[in-house]
Each structure stands twice: as C-alpha cells, then as structure tokens.
Enzyme design. Structure first.
Site, PDB file in Angstrom:
ATOM      1  N   LYS A 170      28.282 -38.801 -20.393  1.00 15.33           N
ATOM      2  CA  LYS A 170      28.838 -40.131 -20.152  1.00 15.33           C
ATOM      3  C   LYS A 170      27.834 -41.194 -20.566  1.00 15.33           C
ATOM      4  O   LYS A 170      26.631 -40.994 -20.434  1.00 15.33           O
ATOM      5  CB  LYS A 170      29.173 -40.320 -18.664  1.00 15.33           C
ATOM      6  CG  LYS A 170      30.297 -39.433 -18.166  1.00 15.33           C
ATOM      7  CD  LYS A 170      30.681 -39.794 -16.743  1.00 15.33           C
ATOM      8  CE  LYS A 170      31.893 -38.991 -16.299  1.00 15.33           C
ATOM      9  NZ  LYS A 170      32.342 -39.363 -14.930  1.00 15.33           N
ATOM     10  N   LYS A 212      46.274 -46.930 -15.429  1.00 11.13           N
ATOM     11  CA  LYS A 212      47.025 -46.451 -14.268  1.00 11.13           C
ATOM     12  C   LYS A 212      48.474 -46.912 -14.372  1.00 11.13           C
ATOM     13  O   LYS A 212      48.756 -48.010 -14.861  1.00 11.13           O
ATOM     14  CB  LYS A 212      46.399 -47.000 -12.981  1.00 11.13           C
ATOM     15  CG  LYS A 212      44.987 -46.451 -12.737  1.00 11.13           C
ATOM     16  CD  LYS A 212      44.260 -47.225 -11.649  1.00 11.13           C
ATOM     17  CE  LYS A 212      42.818 -46.757 -11.563  1.00 11.13           C
ATOM     18  NZ  LYS A 212      41.960 -47.768 -10.903  1.00 11.13           N
ATOM     19  N   GLU A 246      32.113 -43.937 -10.173  1.00  5.77           N
ATOM     20  CA  GLU A 246      31.623 -45.285 -10.507  1.00  5.77           C
ATOM     21  C   GLU A 246      32.160 -46.319  -9.543  1.00  5.77           C
ATOM     22  O   GLU A 246      33.036 -46.036  -8.739  1.00  5.77           O
ATOM     23  CB  GLU A 246      31.926 -45.672 -11.957  1.00  5.77           C
ATOM     24  CG  GLU A 246      33.351 -45.452 -12.420  1.00  5.77           C
ATOM     25  CD  GLU A 246      33.466 -45.602 -13.943  1.00  5.77           C
ATOM     26  OE1 GLU A 246      33.897 -46.666 -14.385  1.00  5.77           O
ATOM     27  OE2 GLU A 246      33.115 -44.655 -14.682  1.00  5.77           O
ATOM     28  N   ARG A 262      35.007 -55.833  -8.525  1.00 10.77           N
ATOM     29  CA  ARG A 262      36.020 -56.892  -8.662  1.00 10.77           C
ATOM     30  C   ARG A 262      37.199 -56.583  -7.761  1.00 10.77           C
ATOM     31  O   ARG A 262      37.297 -55.500  -7.202  1.00 10.77           O
ATOM     32  CB  ARG A 262      36.526 -56.897 -10.110  1.00 10.77           C
ATOM     33  CG  ARG A 262      37.124 -55.544 -10.474  1.00 10.77           C
ATOM     34  CD  ARG A 262      37.853 -55.506 -11.799  1.00 10.77           C
ATOM     35  NE  ARG A 262      38.598 -54.262 -11.940  1.00 10.77           N
ATOM     36  CZ  ARG A 262      38.125 -53.158 -12.491  1.00 10.77           C
ATOM     37  NH1 ARG A 262      36.897 -53.124 -12.968  1.00 10.77           N
ATOM     38  NH2 ARG A 262      38.873 -52.070 -12.560  1.00 10.77           N
TER      39      ARG A 262
END
Ligand code: MV4
Length: 473
Positions: free
Chosen positions: A158, A237, A288, A292
């Site tokens: 990653k 999503k 992660e 926000r």
C-alpha cells in the site's frame, strides 16, 4: 457560537451543512462554480460568491479563491463538507493563518492520518488492532520480500500517501514481488507525488466496517458505534447501514473504548471515521482514518439521534461534548442508506443533463438528502452522487421494507440513475440475510450478466430508464 460560516462545497452536503447552520441561527455563505449558478446551495444560503469556472480544480479546489470569498464575506469559520478541500492539511493551515476556523481536526492530525503508515503505527501504539505487516516504509523490494516471508503470503503493498485503492498491489507469490513492488511504487509516485510503500497481510473478501467518533477541543472523545459499508463497487460505496450485524456488543464496546483513548492521545478533534476490515473469523483490523464528515453519516444520525454536523459546528466553536450529547449514547433501531448516483445502473457510465420528471419519497422513517429539483440540471463536472435515501426502522427488516417502498416512489427522469440497481440488490437473498462482503456487488453483477444472456433462467432485468413514470407527463 459562530455568527457566520462559509460552506466550501456543493450538492447535497453543502445543503446539509447550510441547513444545520440555518437551524442554529448561523448566517451562511455559499461558494459556487459557474456551472452551479442555479444550484440549491446558492439559493438557500444567505450570501453566495462565485469562485470560478466549472472544473473543481478551478473553483471548489482553488484555495486562494475560497479564502478570498471567506475574507470578503467576513466569516468566522469554514465547513469543508467531504471530498474537495476537506482532508487538505495545507488548506486547514491557510485557514489558521487567515484567522478562520477550519471545521475539522487540526492540520497536524489530518497530515498524520494522511500518511497511512504513520496512522497505522499510531493505532498500534494505542492498542487498536492492526493487521500483521511491515513496521515502517519498505526501502527496497528486498526488504519487502523479508517482511512478506515473516507475515506470510498473500500480502498487500500500500502507498503511504494512498487511500481509495490507488498504489495498491496484492502479492501472492514471492517471485512476483519485485515487479509488483515497482508497479505500486510508480503508480503511487505518479498519483501522489510520493511512491513510498508499506505492507500488510492481505485479507480475502473482507467486510468494510467503520467507527464514527466525535472529539471536542478539551480532550473528550466518544464513539458513535459503527457502520457496515461492504456494499461497494470500485471503492465507491453504494449501500451503508448501522449498526453492523457482525459486530457484537462486546466488540463494539471494546473497539469504541480503545478508539476513544487513541483519539485523545493523538489530539484528534471534531468528527472522524476509523475504517476497519473484518476477516472471516470476525476480527476487526484498523486500515485507515478519514478526518472528515462522511457521505454515510446519516445512518449514524438515525440510530443515535445525534446531529453530527451540528456537533461539528459546536465542537469547532469550543463547546464540550457533555454539553452537546445526551448523557448516555444508545443505539435505536437500524438504518440503511442508498447512494443514488447519476450513472447507468450496470455500466456505471456517468450521466448528466436536465431532470425532466421528479418525485422524492417521504413518510415515516424516510430521509432524503439531495440538492436535486424538478427541471434542475446535473452538470458533468463533479462526482455522480445526486441523492442519499435513508430508511430507519425498529430493526433491519423494517428498514429494508421502508427502503424498498421508498425506492419504488423515487422517480428521476431525464438522466440515468442507480435506483434500479438498488431495487435489484434489495431483492437479493444474500443481501437480505446480511450475508455479504466487499466482493458482493461484483459477484452480483456477474450473476445478473449471465441471467441476461440466458433469459430462460428468468430473473430481474435492471433498466436504465425506469419503466415507472409520473402519469400524464
Ligand atoms: C485491504 C484489503 C485486504 N487486505 N488491506 C481498498 C481501499 C483501501 N482503503 C483499503 N482497501 C483494501 N485494503 C488488506 N490488508 C482489501 C481492500 C479492499 C477494500 C477495502 C474496503 C472496501 C472495499 C474494498 C475493495 C477492495 C479491496
């Protein structure tokens, strides 16, 4: 409380934030691009300032233009919404230097969480469960091979600066490692200007589960439980729900407590979301953190009764959590959100244009967050989310039946939308049983494609243009 706030966003989230401000007696300033002149966020704000041409890079992402608007309008704070400037630590720093309160965490924390490997080590230090993996950045493909042997294949490379799936490579065989290492490095270097990589054990077909947190500016933190977000396609999503059927009260409590301690340690402030993967044995592992308010925040609002955007505003104004939240946070019922996108329901090609007919469902337990209106125009420049349909019931079965009823009454003509895909997913036995992981949509679409090739198998056809019409158009 603030006297005046600028909303540095567009679409449904700009309206969502403006509405919270209006209800709190805060004056509002909208900013908009030339493509958004006739948007509802412009109409419903107390003031609106055009900040540039249609492309986001020339308007909503233009830091000097946004800051100039804030100074001209003389606001005390900026709410960034999600996307755009919301996780840009440099923007939050410019706000600070300009004496404007950025409604979100301090830039130092945003920067820490933006460096995924540092975020991972911070979580490890605070005893939040993380996946087995490298202890830091991988200097070379050779070092990566050593870690992979320790961790055991398959592993995933990653990007430290990554997120959203870019700069990632799954490695199943030692012999593929050098090539995949260089491919991931190059992709990350091109995408983020930084190619540095770390490694984790790769979890096959995980579930994606995330925890909502709120932290005030006095060191207090609460967990508002979790959301299940596995129904997605290419990292977008489609359906989210709260709570997750797979998270037991004990896990919820343990992860929640650990996260609160961790957030206090790193000096987190305001609303945040901590993402986890769940493996086949139902263990949760941190991957992660998003610093926000998220698109799917309404499902958490539905089950907790907490207005997360108002909480953000009050936290940023210096209020304490105990003054903002009820004495005991409890979960009530079950909530599901469908993201309605302006795109073809199966091909996923974006769709733009004028809305020719429009009906928004309502009724008990239904919430619709949208900036759409009849005869409004969807511009081609921005992301495809045009509405969020949220159903809240006493349990998942009731939330599902409310959603199905509301999807059937949601009419948007003139553009393609994902409504018919949502209707088809709600008929799927696996989805209905809560039996799904992040591979669900891909498998679902593959089965549908086979059925279409062999009509004898029967089954549902997903139509781009809904057959249901408002009568006498
Ligand atoms: C993973 C993973 C399996 N194992 N990490 C994709 C986006 C980025 N946020 C993290 N992602 C993944 N990380 C390990 N160690 C699988 C994914 C992943 C995924 C994660 C969440 C939701 C959807 C996903 C779809 C594909 C892959």
């Amino acid at each position: 409380m603030f006297r005046k706030v600028l909303v540095a966003n567009r679409g449904e989230i700009a309206l969502r934030v403006l509405n919270a401000c209006r209800e709190m007696g805060i004056r509002t300033v909208a900013v908009y691009s030339e493509a958004d002149r006739n948007s509802l966020h412009v109409k419903f704000a107390d003031e609106a300032i055009c900040i540039g041409p249609p492309r986001a890079a020339d308007s909503y992402l233009n830091v000097p233009a946004v800051i100039s608007a804030a100074e001209i309008a003389d606001v005390e704070a900026i709410h960034p919404g999600y996307g755009l400037l919301s996780e840009n630590a440099n923007f939050a720093e410019v706000c600070r230097a300009s004496n404007i309160k950025f409604i979100g965490p301090p830039p130092e924390v945003t920067r820490l969480m933006g460096e995924k490997e540092k975020a991972r080590q911070s979580m490890k230090k605070a005893k939040v469960p993380i996946l087995p993996g490298s202890d830091g950045i991988l200097a070379t493909a050779d070092e990566a091979r050593e870690w992979a042997e320790k961790v055991g294949y398959p592993v995933i490379l990653k990007a430290k600066a990554g997120g959203g799936g870019r700069g990632m490579r799954i490695v199943r065989d030692a012999e593929d490692l050098p090539n995949l290492f260089h491919a991931a490095f190059t992709e990350a270097a091109n995408a983020f200007g930084n190619g540095e990589l770390y490694m984790e054990k790769f979890i096959e077909q995980p579930r994606h589960i995330e925890f909502q947190v709120l932290a005030d500016e006095h060191g207090n933190v609460v967990s508002l439980f979790e959301r299940e977000c596995s129904i997605q396609r290419r990292h977008q999503k489609l359906i989210e729900e709260a709570p997750s059927l797979q998270v037991t009260p004990k896990m919820r409590d343990e992860i929640g407590r650990t996260l609160c301690k961790c957030m206090a340690e790193i000096g987190y402030q305001n609303a945040g979301t901590v993402e986890f993967l769940m493996d086949a044995s139902h263990q949760l592992y941190f991957i992660e953190m998003n610093t926000r308010i998220q698109v799917e925040h309404p499902v958490t609002e539905a089950i907790t009764g907490v207005d997360l955007v108002k909480a953000q505003l009050r936290i940023a104004a210096g209020e304490r959590l105990d003054a903002i939240l009820p004495p005991k946070l409890e979960m009530r019922g079950h909530a599901i959100e469908c993201r309605i996108n302006a795109e073809h329901p199966i091909k996923f090609t974006p769709s733009a244009g004028k809305i020719t007919a429009f009906n928004v469902p309502g009724g008990n337990g239904i919430r619709v967050d949208t900036a759409l209106y009849a005869e409004g125009v969807i511009p081609p420049y921005y992301d495809s989310l045009i509405a969020k349909l949220i159903a809240h019931g006493v349990d998942r079965a009731e939330a599902m039946s409310k959603m199905e009823r509301a999807l059937g009454q949601f009419i948007v003509q003139g553009i393609d939308t994902s409504i018919s895909l949502h209707e088809a997913i709600f008929q799927d036995a696996g989805f209905r049983a809560g039996d799904f992981d992040t591979g669900f949509v891909e498998r679902f679409l593959a089965v549908r494609a086979e059925v279409e090739k062999q009509p004898a198998l029967g089954g549902l056809t997903i139509n781009a243009k809904k057959s249901r019409q408002i009568v006498n158009l």
